[in-house]
Design an enzyme around this catalytic site. Structure first.
Site, PDB file in Angstrom:
ATOM      1  N   CYS A  33     -33.631  22.285  47.669  1.00  0.00           N
ATOM      2  CA  CYS A  33     -33.806  22.156  49.123  1.00  0.00           C
ATOM      3  C   CYS A  33     -34.804  21.060  49.475  1.00  0.00           C
ATOM      4  O   CYS A  33     -34.712  20.466  50.551  1.00  0.00           O
ATOM      5  CB  CYS A  33     -34.214  23.491  49.736  1.00  0.00           C
ATOM      6  SG  CYS A  33     -35.632  24.225  48.934  1.00  0.00           S
ATOM      7  N   GLU A  52     -36.326  30.381  54.443  1.00  0.00           N
ATOM      8  CA  GLU A  52     -36.534  29.120  53.719  1.00  0.00           C
ATOM      9  C   GLU A  52     -35.155  28.475  53.596  1.00  0.00           C
ATOM     10  O   GLU A  52     -34.339  28.916  52.788  1.00  0.00           O
ATOM     11  CB  GLU A  52     -37.171  29.443  52.364  1.00  0.00           C
ATOM     12  CG  GLU A  52     -37.978  28.310  51.802  1.00  0.00           C
ATOM     13  CD  GLU A  52     -37.112  27.304  51.107  1.00  0.00           C
ATOM     14  OE1 GLU A  52     -36.678  26.331  51.780  1.00  0.00           O
ATOM     15  OE2 GLU A  52     -36.849  27.469  49.927  1.00  0.00           O
TER      16      GLU A  52
HETATM   17  P1  NAD Z   1     -23.765  29.224  50.968  1.00  0.00           P
HETATM   18  O1  NAD Z   1     -24.284  29.008  52.335  1.00  0.00           O
HETATM   19  O2  NAD Z   1     -22.435  29.868  50.789  1.00  0.00           O
HETATM   20  O3  NAD Z   1     -24.796  30.125  50.130  1.00  0.00           O
HETATM   21  C1  NAD Z   1     -26.149  29.818  50.018  1.00  0.00           C
HETATM   22  C2  NAD Z   1     -26.855  31.103  49.615  1.00  0.00           C
HETATM   23  O4  NAD Z   1     -26.795  32.021  50.687  1.00  0.00           O
HETATM   24  C3  NAD Z   1     -26.176  31.827  48.447  1.00  0.00           C
HETATM   25  O5  NAD Z   1     -27.180  32.368  47.630  1.00  0.00           O
HETATM   26  C4  NAD Z   1     -25.357  32.924  49.094  1.00  0.00           C
HETATM   27  O6  NAD Z   1     -25.240  34.065  48.258  1.00  0.00           O
HETATM   28  C5  NAD Z   1     -26.192  33.262  50.289  1.00  0.00           C
HETATM   29  N1  NAD Z   1     -25.410  33.759  51.409  1.00  0.00           N
HETATM   30  C6  NAD Z   1     -24.314  33.190  51.970  1.00  0.00           C
HETATM   31  N2  NAD Z   1     -23.882  33.928  53.005  1.00  0.00           N
HETATM   32  C7  NAD Z   1     -24.717  34.993  53.098  1.00  0.00           C
HETATM   33  C8  NAD Z   1     -24.797  36.121  53.976  1.00  0.00           C
HETATM   34  N3  NAD Z   1     -23.952  36.281  55.002  1.00  0.00           N
HETATM   35  N4  NAD Z   1     -25.779  37.023  53.748  1.00  0.00           N
HETATM   36  C9  NAD Z   1     -26.665  36.868  52.745  1.00  0.00           C
HETATM   37  N5  NAD Z   1     -26.647  35.825  51.896  1.00  0.00           N
HETATM   38  C10 NAD Z   1     -25.685  34.892  52.070  1.00  0.00           C
HETATM   39  O7  NAD Z   1     -23.805  27.839  50.254  1.00  0.00           O
HETATM   40  P2  NAD Z   1     -23.537  27.348  48.777  1.00  0.00           P
HETATM   41  O8  NAD Z   1     -22.279  26.553  48.779  1.00  0.00           O
HETATM   42  O9  NAD Z   1     -23.706  28.392  47.728  1.00  0.00           O
HETATM   43  O10 NAD Z   1     -24.764  26.361  48.694  1.00  0.00           O
HETATM   44  C11 NAD Z   1     -24.733  25.179  49.408  1.00  0.00           C
HETATM   45  C12 NAD Z   1     -25.684  25.149  50.552  1.00  0.00           C
HETATM   46  O11 NAD Z   1     -26.605  26.225  50.545  1.00  0.00           O
HETATM   47  C13 NAD Z   1     -26.525  23.907  50.415  1.00  0.00           C
HETATM   48  O12 NAD Z   1     -25.975  22.890  51.180  1.00  0.00           O
HETATM   49  C14 NAD Z   1     -27.873  24.290  50.853  1.00  0.00           C
HETATM   50  O13 NAD Z   1     -28.056  23.978  52.204  1.00  0.00           O
HETATM   51  C15 NAD Z   1     -27.916  25.770  50.777  1.00  0.00           C
HETATM   52  N6  NAD Z   1     -28.808  26.253  49.726  1.00  0.00           N
HETATM   53  C16 NAD Z   1     -30.122  26.126  49.960  1.00  0.00           C
HETATM   54  C17 NAD Z   1     -30.997  26.558  49.015  1.00  0.00           C
HETATM   55  C18 NAD Z   1     -32.472  26.415  49.220  1.00  0.00           C
HETATM   56  O14 NAD Z   1     -33.183  26.384  48.249  1.00  0.00           O
HETATM   57  N7  NAD Z   1     -32.938  26.382  50.463  1.00  0.00           N
HETATM   58  C19 NAD Z   1     -30.524  27.100  47.828  1.00  0.00           C
HETATM   59  C20 NAD Z   1     -29.147  27.219  47.621  1.00  0.00           C
HETATM   60  C21 NAD Z   1     -28.291  26.791  48.608  1.00  0.00           C
END
Ligand code: NAD
Length: 477
Positions: free
Chosen positions: A283, A249
């Site tokens: 999202c 997702e």
């Molecule tokens: P990010 O990509 O660093 O992290 C997003 C999420 O992914 C966090 O919960 C993080 O712990 C997890 N994550 C990151 N790298 C991972 C890995 N290698 N393995 C497992 N989990 C991992 O981004 P951020 O700065 O925290 O959030 C911004 C972006 O993340 C947004 O632009 C959005 O696209 C996305 N996001 C989407 C949702 C959603 O509901 N789909 C929720 C939160 C963030």
């Protein structure tokens, strides 16, 4: 008032074996409010062992019993909603009323999946020979590894957890390190409801270290991730390499189509509420407003009139509509996107500035005439930003709506039945809601297409992702 968070492994709360922790920051004032235990590989091994044993117990627990335990967890959550909401607002920033609504919504999700546990039917297929019976049997996939983000600390966990438990799976959840304490309360509600030890495990740590260890591990049979598209692609490819079932997702960039025959007042009210929920860090947040030229000026003004009324403040303050953003990274990113769009020719209709002082507070912002070259027109802003552009013809609106590789949510307003029916065929999105905001309820599918991922976290499709389908065909001779 804000609790430190431990790991939950084999039915017990415990520190990491090496006692390391990460700090938790309140995004409203940037103070450190607590800590969360940081798991190492040794802790993950304990969680894997517990989850394997938990699976043996849970898969052999009758669906009716699993369902009752889940209902009890939902009840626990409802009774604790006020306390949990305060914890969530402290760590995540969202207004208290939204945090409470999320907690109560999580309880509803658990209840709905508790019902689905009773309906994970197989089927009997009419045989080719009279003495044959062919049974299609559903069985839980096994141990699940779920990775959930910080934007809805409870709701992102509860969808995966409830579907997994309803199916008879055990689970290891890698929770959000930014917002660890409210998901811990959710797990406590299940613990107190009598979920056997090992069935649920909750860990925190360095996300990439945990996913790189858990996804290839032979104990883990199913992966579910919610987060950004780039990370989702990495994890999906790792899962593919090890032939694991996957639900992804991911991000979105939701188009909002406003036709000239739309009820503009209702549309502006509803869509502004949907946009600025959780400071736009959603999202499915409405983002690219594609507006019929005949009503373009009027509708952008309607949006401004609505947005003017929103109060940006600490989520614990009475009457707050928009709390702080979660972290400095997202906060800086949204300011950069706004600046970039204005430099490239977008007009600022409202907002555009960060609030002075401590905390990651951003004004709700409306930009119009945003050129397609602006970064925000292609990259998910994940913040309180509305982008408006006009269209002249239906086909042009559809082309813009479908321009990006994302395909999560889409919104539209039109009083024409013909237009609404056509949109259902033409918009490439996992979810389309027309003339009201109708997404994100447990009984309806929730998920995207294309770069927004695959699989569903709602509706009857959601539990399917945690079940294997077997054929048992028997000749009675
Ligand atoms: P990010 O990509 O660093 O992290 C997003 C999420 O992914 C966090 O919960 C993080 O712990 C997890 N994550 C990151 N790298 C991972 C890995 N290698 N393995 C497992 N989990 C991992 O981004 P951020 O700065 O925290 O959030 C911004 C972006 O993340 C947004 O632009 C959005 O696209 C996305 N996001 C989407 C949702 C959603 O509901 N789909 C929720 C939160 C963030």
């Amino acid at each position: 008032m804000y609790p430190n968070t431990q790991l939950y492994i084999n039915g017990q709360w415990k520190d990491a074996l090496d006692h390391t922790t990460l700090d938790v920051i309140n995004p409203a004032d940037e103070t450190t409010i607590g800590t969360v235990a940081k798991a190492s590989v040794a802790d993950l091994d304990l969680a894997l062992e517990a989850a394997a044993q938990g699976f043996d117990v849970w898969k052999n627990t009758p669906a009716s019993k699993r369902s009752k335990i889940m209902q009890k967890a939902a009840q626990n959550l409802r009774e604790r909603a006020d306390a949990i909401a305060k914890i969530m607002t402290l760590e995540q920033g969202k207004p208290l009323a939204q945090a409470k609504a999320e907690t109560l919504g999580a309880a509803d999700t658990i209840d709905w999946f508790a019902g689905e546990a009773l309906r994970a039917y197989g089927r009997i297929v009419p045989p080719r020979a009279i003495d044959v019976q062919s049974l299609v049997v559903k069985s839980p996939v096994g141990v699940v590894a779920a990775f959930t983000p910080w934007n809805f600390p409870l709701n992102q966990v509860v969808r995966k957890l409830s579907a997994a438990l309803a199916a008879g799976c055990s689970i290891i959840i890698k929770g959000p390190e930014d917002t660890p304490a409210s998901p811990a309360q959710l797990i406590q509600a299940f613990h107190d409801a009598g979920v056997p030890k090992g069935v649920i495990n909750l860990v925190y740590g360095v996300p990439s270290e945990i996913s790189e260890y858990l996804i290839p591990h032979p104990t883990v049979k199913k992966i579910s991730f919610t987060g950004s598209t780039p990370v989702g692609k990495q994890l999906a490819s790792l899962a593919g390499l090890h032939m694991k079932k996957v639900t992804m997702e991911l991000g979105g960039h939701a188009p909002v189509l406003i036709f000239k025959d739309a009820d503009l007042d209702t549309a502006a009210k509803e869509i502004v509420a949907a946009k600025f929920r959780n400071a736009g860090q959603v999202c499915i947040a409405p983002t690219r407003f594609i507006i019929a030229r005949e009503v373009y000026e009027q509708f952008t003004q309607n949006l401004v009139d609505q947005v003017k009324q929103l109060k940006v403040a600490n989520g614990l303050e009475e009457g707050t509509d928009i709390g702080p953003m979660i972290h400095a990274r997202g906060f800086k990113n949204i300011q950069r996107l706004i600046e970039d769009a204005i430099t490239k020719g977008a007009k600022l209709c409202f907002g555009g500035k960060a609030l002075d002082g401590k905390g990651f507070f951003m004004q709700p912002t409306i930009l119009k005439d945003v050129p397609l070259e602006a970064d925000c027109m292609s990259n998910e802003p994940f913040g309180p930003l509305i982008l408006c552009i006009p269209f002249d013809h239906y086909e042009e609106a559809i082309q813009e709506a479908n321009r990006l590789p994302y395909g999560l949510a889409a919104y539209a307003y039109s009083e024409s039945n013909k237009t609404c029916m056509a949109l259902g065929r033409d918009i490439q999105a996992g979810m389309l809601t027309i003339n009201y905001i109708g997404l994100s309820v447990p009984e309806l599918p929730f998920g995207g297409v294309n770069d927004s991922g695959y699989g569903s976290e709602g509706g009857s499709e959601a539990i399917e992702a945690y079940l294997n389908t077997h054929l048992v065909t028997i000749a009675g001779r």
